[in-house]
Design an enzyme around this catalytic site. Sequence first.
Site, PDB file in Angstrom:
ATOM      1  CB  THR A 145      -1.046  -0.150   1.633  1.00 67.81           C
ATOM      2  OG1 THR A 145      -1.414  -0.866   1.471  1.00 67.81           O
ATOM      3  CG2 THR A 145      -2.053   1.066   1.654  1.00 67.81           C
ATOM      4  CD  GLU A 146      -1.086   5.333  -1.497  1.00 71.27           C
ATOM      5  OE1 GLU A 146      -0.337   6.214  -1.601  1.00 71.27           O
ATOM      6  OE2 GLU A 146      -2.556   4.943  -1.328  1.00 71.27           O
ATOM      7  CG  LEU A 147       6.205   2.150  -4.313  1.00 73.74           C
ATOM      8  CD1 LEU A 147       5.502   1.298  -4.613  1.00 73.74           C
ATOM      9  CD2 LEU A 147       6.411   3.907  -4.867  1.00 73.74           C
TER      10      LEU A 147
END
Length: 438
Positions: A145-147
């Site tokens: 999630t979100e890198l």
Amino acid sequence: MTSVVFYFQVHQPYRLRRYTFFDIGAHDHYFDDAENARIVRRVAEKCYLPMNALLLEQVERHQGKFRCAFSVSGTAIMQMEEYAPEALESFKRLARTGCVEFLCETSHHSLAFLGDEEEFDAQVLDQAARVERVFGAKPVTFRNTELVVSNAVARRAERLGFSAILGEGADHLLGWRSPHRVYRPEGCERLKLLLRSYKLSDDIAFRFSNRGWSEWPLNSERFAAWIHALPGDDSIVGLFMDYETFGEHQWRETGIFAFMEHVPRALLQQARVRFETPSEVAKSQDAVARLDVPYPVSWADAERDLTAWLGNQMQRAAHEELYKLLPDVTRAAAAGGPDLLERWRKLSTSDHVYYMCTKWFADGDVHKYFSPYASPHDAFITFMNVLDDLARRAKLAAGPLPNGPVGPNGPSTVSGAAPDPASLARLAQPTALEKESI
């Protein structure tokens, strides 16, 4: 050779309807179906459909030399299946070319890696099965999630069988090292870490339409020249960005579609450059060194950490209470109430705590742009009201607690009683610094 990796994040959360204190116990209609449908259809029309057609044309025009990758969250897939099936079909057409890789992530774009390891594994395995079912290939690359990446996340991804993971090439993580190399996270034996070149990525995702930028207007030839001028031993350029960059954040009138139409040809003019997917890079390149990522690093905001989601008291309280409820909804699911677990997972989507962020300046503007609420406080109150109602229903469905702890977090401590308004008000009070941004 220098491998250019275009990676696009596709995500849509299930947004909540206005849910007040007086709705608790009265109804369980948590999600704003009409608004979710409107937004998914709008983004499909402005971004997914035209951009997918453009990428398909590039794959065909360059006879497979143009390649790219996507991570499509489970919540985005489910909403496209319901509200925009033609958009989902356009992604499937890209998958059938064999030139587009679809990555795995948590099914609900969650922060489960922080809250519960078993739930993290469950969401990842669920998403892997969904990606294989929808796009026809088992994912071998992981994008959290979100890198967000850390040594712990990387080790977990390796144990789940992935060969590569994506991360942010943050300055404070790399120091003197280059983001244009393949690394191995500390503690991993097989997994390879591919990093985002944040400057080149943000030139497209954020600065492209900024008339005050010294490089405006950016054309494909100049952008390609920047990559061609990189040192010869720069083996990878990770161009990672939100897919909604195209048509939604950067409107068609900015020239963003025309730019992307000409970038592949401009880059391929130099023989040293080729396009590859993340899994292809992981196969063709060895890790040059180990990289220690002791604390989570993300691609969000100036800090590149978790403060976009857990930076204030409201966010941390909401996250904590959400995961305290997980044992109850898990028991409710085992007792025949799987819909409660699915609702909990929709609440685990990171966007809900993102809306509670109280940052200021440029980062604050980005948070406000994405938020459907009038204020972070409104986002917090709505979320906690929904969570309270779900807690009541989960306890009722799960029945009496067995002796001893339930799961890794023990039994839930979310009260089935109505929340104390005074306590909520104290919890939601911003700090002195946060007050400046509200």
